[in-house]
Design a protein around this motif. Structure first.
Motif, PDB file in Angstrom:
ATOM      1  N   TYR A  26       0.671  -1.000   0.078  1.00 27.91           N
ATOM      2  CA  TYR A  26       0.006   0.092   0.106  1.00 27.91           C
ATOM      3  C   TYR A  26       0.785   1.277  -0.042  1.00 27.91           C
ATOM      4  N   ARG A  27       0.001   2.643  -1.220  1.00 30.14           N
ATOM      5  CA  ARG A  27       1.128   3.708  -1.078  1.00 30.14           C
ATOM      6  C   ARG A  27       0.386   4.759  -0.153  1.00 30.14           C
ATOM      7  N   SER A  28       0.378   4.798   0.725  1.00 29.07           N
ATOM      8  CA  SER A  28       0.049   6.449   1.488  1.00 29.07           C
ATOM      9  C   SER A  28      -0.063   7.418   0.998  1.00 29.07           C
ATOM     10  N   ALA A  29      -0.522   8.298   1.093  1.00 27.93           N
ATOM     11  CA  ALA A  29      -1.421   9.088  -0.251  1.00 27.93           C
ATOM     12  C   ALA A  29      -0.369  10.397   1.197  1.00 27.93           C
ATOM     13  N   SER A  30      -0.278  10.227   2.460  1.00 24.86           N
ATOM     14  CA  SER A  30      -0.133  11.162   2.995  1.00 24.86           C
ATOM     15  C   SER A  30       1.473  10.897   4.164  1.00 24.86           C
ATOM     16  N   GLU A  89       4.671   7.082   1.810  1.00 27.63           N
ATOM     17  CA  GLU A  89       5.626   5.769   2.044  1.00 27.63           C
ATOM     18  C   GLU A  89       4.854   4.285   1.563  1.00 27.63           C
ATOM     19  N   THR A  90       5.399   3.308   0.561  1.00 28.58           N
ATOM     20  CA  THR A  90       5.091   2.000   0.724  1.00 28.58           C
ATOM     21  C   THR A  90       5.272   1.441   1.265  1.00 28.58           C
ATOM     22  N   THR A  91       3.950   0.225   2.265  1.00 24.80           N
ATOM     23  CA  THR A  91       4.409  -0.488   3.257  1.00 24.80           C
ATOM     24  C   THR A  91       4.189  -1.609   2.794  1.00 24.80           C
ATOM     25  N   VAL A  92       3.857  -3.064   3.058  1.00 26.62           N
ATOM     26  CA  VAL A  92       3.155  -4.143   3.044  1.00 26.62           C
ATOM     27  C   VAL A  92       2.498  -4.329   5.053  1.00 26.62           C
ATOM     28  N   ARG A  93       0.674  -5.107   4.443  1.00 24.33           N
ATOM     29  CA  ARG A  93       0.385  -5.420   4.934  1.00 24.33           C
ATOM     30  C   ARG A  93      -0.003  -6.382   5.362  1.00 24.33           C
ATOM     31  N   MET A 128      -0.618  -4.521  10.603  1.00 25.99           N
ATOM     32  CA  MET A 128       0.602  -3.715  11.546  1.00 25.99           C
ATOM     33  C   MET A 128       0.397  -2.643  12.222  1.00 25.99           C
ATOM     34  N   ALA A 129      -0.678  -1.956  11.922  1.00 30.36           N
ATOM     35  CA  ALA A 129      -1.401  -0.736  12.831  1.00 30.36           C
ATOM     36  C   ALA A 129      -2.496  -1.293  13.943  1.00 30.36           C
ATOM     37  N   GLU A 130      -2.328  -1.976  14.189  1.00 25.68           N
ATOM     38  CA  GLU A 130      -2.914  -2.980  15.309  1.00 25.68           C
ATOM     39  C   GLU A 130      -4.315  -2.164  15.665  1.00 25.68           C
ATOM     40  N   ASP A 131      -5.181  -1.452  14.686  1.00 23.58           N
ATOM     41  CA  ASP A 131      -6.115  -1.159  14.799  1.00 23.58           C
ATOM     42  C   ASP A 131      -6.939  -0.980  13.405  1.00 23.58           C
TER      43      ASP A 131
END
Length: 314
Positions: free
Chosen positions: A160-164, A167-171, A193-196
Motif C-alpha cells: 500500500y502506498r500512503s498518500a499522507s 511511504e509504501t508498506t506491506v500489510r 501492522m497498525a493493530e487497529d
C-alpha cells in the motif's frame, strides 16, 4: 448488524409485502423474513407509530392483528411507484451500466439488463444511449478480487502506498467491508501492522495476495465511512489562499475561515500529517501562503525541491 438498522431494513421490505398479503398468519411472516414470531410482533408494534408528517389519525400506518392474522392499512404510499427525476434516473442508469460492465457480477444478469432497458426507455433515450464511465479508475480489478475475499473472510496481504505519509508498506488485513465513497473504493478492516481498524483506497494498493487464512468475524457494528476525522493530536495548519483556490475548502475539515481585507481567505484546519498538507499546498502553488506552523514551510520547500530535481531544474 445494528439491531435498529436491521429492523428498519426489514420493515421497508415487510410493509409492501404485507399490503400484498392481507390477513397473513404471523408464523408465515416470521418464516418469510427469517425472524422469530415475537420479533414480527415487535416490528408491527413499532410500525403503528410510523406514517406521513402530521402523524394524526389518518397519517399513521394502521396495523390490525386478529388472532394470529395480520393486516396493514394506510401505507399505500409504500406501494406507489417511485417517481424519479431526470437527474436521479440518469444517475441510476449510469450506476447500473457501470455495475454491469465492471464484471463483478456473476454471469447472466438478465434482470439488470431488463432494468437498464426499461430505465433507458423511461428517460426517452435510445437503447444504445452512450454512457462513458472510467470504471477502472477506482481499482475495479482489485474490487473483483477482493469481493470474494471479503465474503469468505480471507486475510489479505497488500502493498500500500500512503498518500499522507508518502511511504509504501506491506500489510496484512482482516477484511470487513468494501465501501465506495467520494468516487473511490475502500477496503475496510483490521490492519495487523497498525493493530487497529483502517481503510485503504483501492487505487493506492500496488499488490494484493489473498491468503487461505480465515479472519475472525468482523465487529457487529458496521465500520464508519472511510473519511478523515481530525483529532487533537493532529497538527493545526493555517494558510492564506486566493479566491481562485477556494476549492480547497471542499478537501479539508475547516475549524475557522476568515475573509481578509485583500480578498484572500485565511483557513484553519487540522491535517493528518504535515506531509499530506504539503502535498495539498504544492498543488496550490503561488496561490497559497503558509501562516503556521513553520515546520510546514520546510516540508513544502523540500517537496518543491524534489519536484524541481525530478524535472531537471534543481
Amino acid at each position: 448488524m445494528n439491531p435498529t438498522l436491521a429492523r428498519l431494513q426489514r420493515l421497508l421490505v415487510m410493509v409492501p409485502w404485507l399490503l400484498d398479503h392481507p390477513g397473513v398468519h404471523v408464523e408465515e411472516v416470521a418464516e418469510r423474513f427469517d425472524v422469530a414470531p415475537g420479533d414480527v410482533l415487535d416490528d408491527l408494534d413499532v410500525l403503528g407509530y410510523c406514517g406521513l408528517p402530521g402523524y394524526g389519525g389518518g397519517d399513521l400506518i394502521e396495523v390490525s392483528i386478529s388472532g394470529d392474522r395480520v393486516a396493514v392499512r394506510m401505507a399505500e404510499f409504500f406501494a406507489r411507484p417511485l417517481a424519479l427525476s431526470v437527474r436521479e434516473g440518469l444517475a441510476l442508469l449510469m450506476a447500473a451500466r457501470a455495475t454491469r460492465d465492471s464484471g463483478i457480477l456473476a454471469e447472466g444478469h438478465g434482470p439488470l439488463e431488463s432494468a437498464i432497458d426499461k430505465l433507458t426507455d423511461h428517460l426517452g433515450g435510445p437503447a444504445g444511449l452512450p454512457v462513458v464511465l472510467d470504471i477502472d479508475a477506482g481499482g475495479s480489478d482489485l474490487l473483483r478480487r477482493l469481493m470474494p475475499a471479503v465474503a469468505d473472510q480471507r486475510v489479505v496481504r497488500i502493498t500500500y502506498r500512503s498518500a499522507s505519509k508518502e511511504e509504501t508498506t506491506v500489510r496484512e488485513v482482516e477484511p470487513w467491508a468494501l465501501r465506495s465513497t467520494g468516487g473511490a473504493w475502500y477496503l475496510q478492516g483490521y490492519c495487523r501492522m497498525a493493530e487497529d481498524a483502517r481503510a485503504f483506497r483501492l487505487d493506492r494498493i500496488r499488490d494484493l495476495v489473498v491468503s487461505d487464512e480465515r479472519a475472525p468475524d468482523p465487529p457487529d457494528e458496521p465500520p464508519r465511512p472511510p473519511v478523515y476525522e481530525p483529532t487533537d493530536a493532529d497538527p493545526v495548519v493555517v494558510i492564506d489562499v486566493g479566491p481562485e483556490s477556494a476549492w480547497i475548502t471542499d478537501h479539508v475539515v475547516l475549524s475557522d475561515r476568515e475573509q481578509l481585507a485583500d480578498g484572500r481567505l485565511r483557513l484553519t484546519f487540522r491535517a493528518a500529517t504535515l506531509e499530506w498538507a504539503a502535498s495539498l499546498l504544492v498543488r496550490l502553488g503561488a496561490n497559497a501562503t503558509v501562516v503556521t506552523p513553520d515546520a510546514l514551510r520546510d516540508v513544502v520547500r523540500a517537496r518543491v525541491e524534489d519536484v524541481l530535481v525530478n524535472y531537471g531544474q534543481g
